[in-house]
Scaffold this motif. Sequence first.
Motif, short mmCIF file in Angstrom:
data_model
loop_
_atom_site.label_atom_id
_atom_site.label_comp_id
_atom_site.label_asym_id
_atom_site.label_seq_id
_atom_site.Cartn_x
_atom_site.Cartn_y
_atom_site.Cartn_z
N LYS A 14 0.77 -1.24 0.02
CA LYS A 14 0.04 -0.21 -0.01
C LYS A 14 1.00 1.30 0.11
O LYS A 14 0.62 2.16 -0.77
N VAL A 15 2.07 1.11 0.79
CA VAL A 15 2.86 2.51 0.80
C VAL A 15 3.66 2.49 -0.24
O VAL A 15 3.54 3.76 -0.69
N SER A 16 3.87 1.50 -1.02
CA SER A 16 4.65 1.81 -2.37
C SER A 16 3.81 2.07 -3.30
O SER A 16 4.23 3.12 -4.21
N LYS A 17 2.64 1.68 -3.33
CA LYS A 17 1.63 2.43 -4.18
C LYS A 17 1.24 3.96 -3.93
O LYS A 17 1.16 4.83 -5.00
N LEU A 18 1.26 4.38 -2.90
CA LEU A 18 1.12 5.74 -2.57
C LEU A 18 1.97 6.47 -2.94
O LEU A 18 2.14 7.60 -3.25
N THR A 19 3.22 6.03 -2.74
CA THR A 19 4.73 6.74 -2.99
C THR A 19 4.98 6.56 -4.49
O THR A 19 6.14 7.29 -4.87
N SER A 20 4.55 5.85 -5.35
CA SER A 20 4.97 5.55 -6.51
C SER A 20 5.13 6.65 -7.38
O SER A 20 6.12 6.46 -8.44
N GLU A 21 4.44 7.94 -7.18
CA GLU A 21 4.66 9.06 -7.91
C GLU A 21 5.26 10.09 -7.31
O GLU A 21 5.49 10.98 -7.97
N LEU A 22 5.86 9.78 -6.06
CA LEU A 22 6.54 10.75 -5.36
C LEU A 22 7.86 10.74 -5.88
O LEU A 22 8.59 9.75 -6.32
N PRO A 23 8.94 11.99 -5.56
CA PRO A 23 10.26 11.76 -6.12
C PRO A 23 10.99 10.97 -4.83
O PRO A 23 10.38 10.64 -3.93
N ASP A 24 12.23 10.49 -5.31
CA ASP A 24 12.82 9.90 -4.29
C ASP A 24 12.95 10.48 -2.76
O ASP A 24 13.05 10.13 -1.87
N ILE A 25 13.03 12.00 -2.98
CA ILE A 25 13.51 12.45 -1.74
C ILE A 25 12.22 13.63 -1.36
O ILE A 25 12.01 14.12 -2.23
N PHE A 26 11.60 13.32 -0.13
CA PHE A 26 10.40 14.18 0.20
C PHE A 26 10.42 13.79 1.51
O PHE A 26 11.32 13.01 2.32
#
Length: 179
Positions: A14-26
């Motif tokens: 679930k977390v991987s899916k949520l963060t899939s469109e985020l940049p590596d650094i946030f």
Amino acid sequence: MKCDLFFTEEEIGKVSKLTSELPDIFLTIEPHSKQSYTVNRQYPWEKWQLVVDELKDHVPIVQIGAAGSKVLNSVIDFTGKTSFREAAALIGKSAMFLSNEGGLVHAATAVGTQSAIVICGHHSSEMVAYPQNITLNASTHGVCGMKKLCEHCHADFKRHDHMKLVMVIKGRLNERNSY
């Protein structure tokens, strides 16, 4: 000293899916604090907004927390999208976690993410004294431990210069070559 958390494949997915469109650094942020215990530990909303305003053009900031929580301007809103454990896993993917003292600070330690925490005189900075954490103590009156409104704690927070927090965060991100 370190806490431990172990995630299920479902939580990680679930977390991987949520963060899939985020940049590596946030960054992750939770500006709210549980008020039922004491009203003296929440850094003012306006100060958190000033921190976000200073950082938003340099690094994306993801706000986590309970559904229906007030959301800061210029953040990526993940409030209500995770359980506590999923929020911890999400913090684990972030470069740093920003918050008041609370359970997610301890969870951030379990996932190896540095936290930047602002505390006042309600409690000692030893509550979150994990070696990797940055604790900014805004108190000028020492530990009061009051559960009812402490005018000193609130005055200390109002006087606190939010730029101290911003500079510490920018410095740590620069150290990581991720900013």
